[in-house]
Design a protein around this motif. Sequence first.
Motif: not given
Lengths: 445, 103
Positions: A365, A368, A370-372, A374, B2, B45-46, B93, B96
């Motif tokens: 993280n 990004f 913790d937005v992206a 997994t 995507q 998305h961001f 980012r 995606t």
Amino acid sequence: MKTIRIGTGAGFSGDRIEPAVDLAEKGDLDYLVFECLAERTIALAQQAKMHDPNAGFDPLLERRMRAVLKICREKGVRVISNMGAANPVAAAKHTIKIARELGLSGLRVAAVQGDNVLDVLSPDEFVIEDTNCTLGAFDKDVISANAYLGAAGIVDALHAGADVVLTGRAADPAMFLAPQIFEFGWRMDDWTRLGRGTLVGHLLECGGQVTGGYFADPGLKDVPDLANLGFPIAEVDEYGNAIITKLPGTGGFVNAATCKEQLLYEVHDPKRYIQPDVIADFSAVEITEVGPDRVAVSNGNGLPKTGSLKVSIGYIDSCVGEGQISYAGPGASQRGQLALDILRQRIDQIGIDCDEVRGELIGVNSIFKDVAATDCAPSEVRVRFVVRTGDMQTAARIGEEVESLYLNGPAGGGGVTKSSREIVAIVSGLLPEDRLTTRFEMMEA
Amino acid sequence: MQLRDIAHSRTGDKGNISNISVIAYRPEDWPVLLEQVTAKRVRDHFGALIAGEVVRYELPQIGALNFVMYEALGGGVTRSLALDPHGKCLSSRLLTLPIDMQG
């Protein structure tokens, strides 16, 4: 119709030198332009100049000039660069010294001055846009103030016969616009041509970023022979229309996609790309592939300039301490997270005065947040713990706390690195252009 | 599907502002970008990565959008504590973003 050939010798301060030598030798160029000045570099250079009046220019000037100066003299290529940084006169003197050592008698080197406005700014009138306060009310230690100059000073130096022109802070595209103004005799209120010349400069100013650098994404965007990436050349005509190309036999490519990415790089409103000499309008630009590694760029436009220059203020902002440590194998993320929790607790316990704390796991993280994130468990993570504070001694404590995780933290931590640094940061504002005078000093080898 | 299947992208930085281009590989996909890659979707998305607003500019003749994202770089490139202070990675980012080719 007359055309000129402009090549990029560097797109940033640390750029590669070999492609510039290639261009000088085989590019059939008229001009080779080195863009080497990042936003805060000039503030750091100003600090160096305060310690030594002969310092404050680009540390790579020596190597770059030694690599290309003789070839450029032989081939009749004129060199333009902002490697003067905080001290264009010292940079020019040093270039003269190198020219003499290389036997380039009679080489003319100009130093363009006027961008240093530290003594020009009024503390009561100059407004810092970032903080919306006047310079006088800004409670930080200011170390530099430099205006982004337009093309005029460089054009004057070219008229006076300079073979090499060295500037301090100049708008990056202006270094490429200047030779077009000089060669084609463009008027300084011919907004369309100035806009087009700026477009050419904008496409060239980042060097390899328009020839396939910063572009490759294997399997999706493959770039040939990236290891031998060539730097760009623009063939410009008197209307400011251009072909962007590169040397045959070099790596990378020039196509519509690379030119489109660079067209929008660091651009906000494409109708208003604000420069010292013009507001360039990129909104209707057309980009057409006309041959292998040959892209035609047309339909740029321009609007009258604003009459103000952007000024960058360098100041001492804060001190930052940082430490990193790795965890790997099963449970790596959990052990990394435990390390971060311990670090937060410890700096709180020992009473470190923090303005900002950032703790993250590289591999999970750090980019990004913790937005992206997994659910998959990474095979390794790297803890990164960074703190902004007021002094270097406190900043150094951060790395020490990370290092002490070896014996006082989770199992299996390895590879600690630690650092502390003083942050020189930049804020900016606008200055009416009539408040400063641009001039040049010519020297001869 | 995507966004990266139909478009490419590059991030630039100025102070605390990030801009991201989104460029269609093929002209026929331009209407999809125009309809589906809105400022609001990009902002969402961001998420927490961007504190300020997102503004979209359109360049139909080259099949490109340009997003300008405010308060996006940890207080500004020169003072940010981020590992990637320039936000260079942000374009990856954005690529995606889910795209619906039926829609």
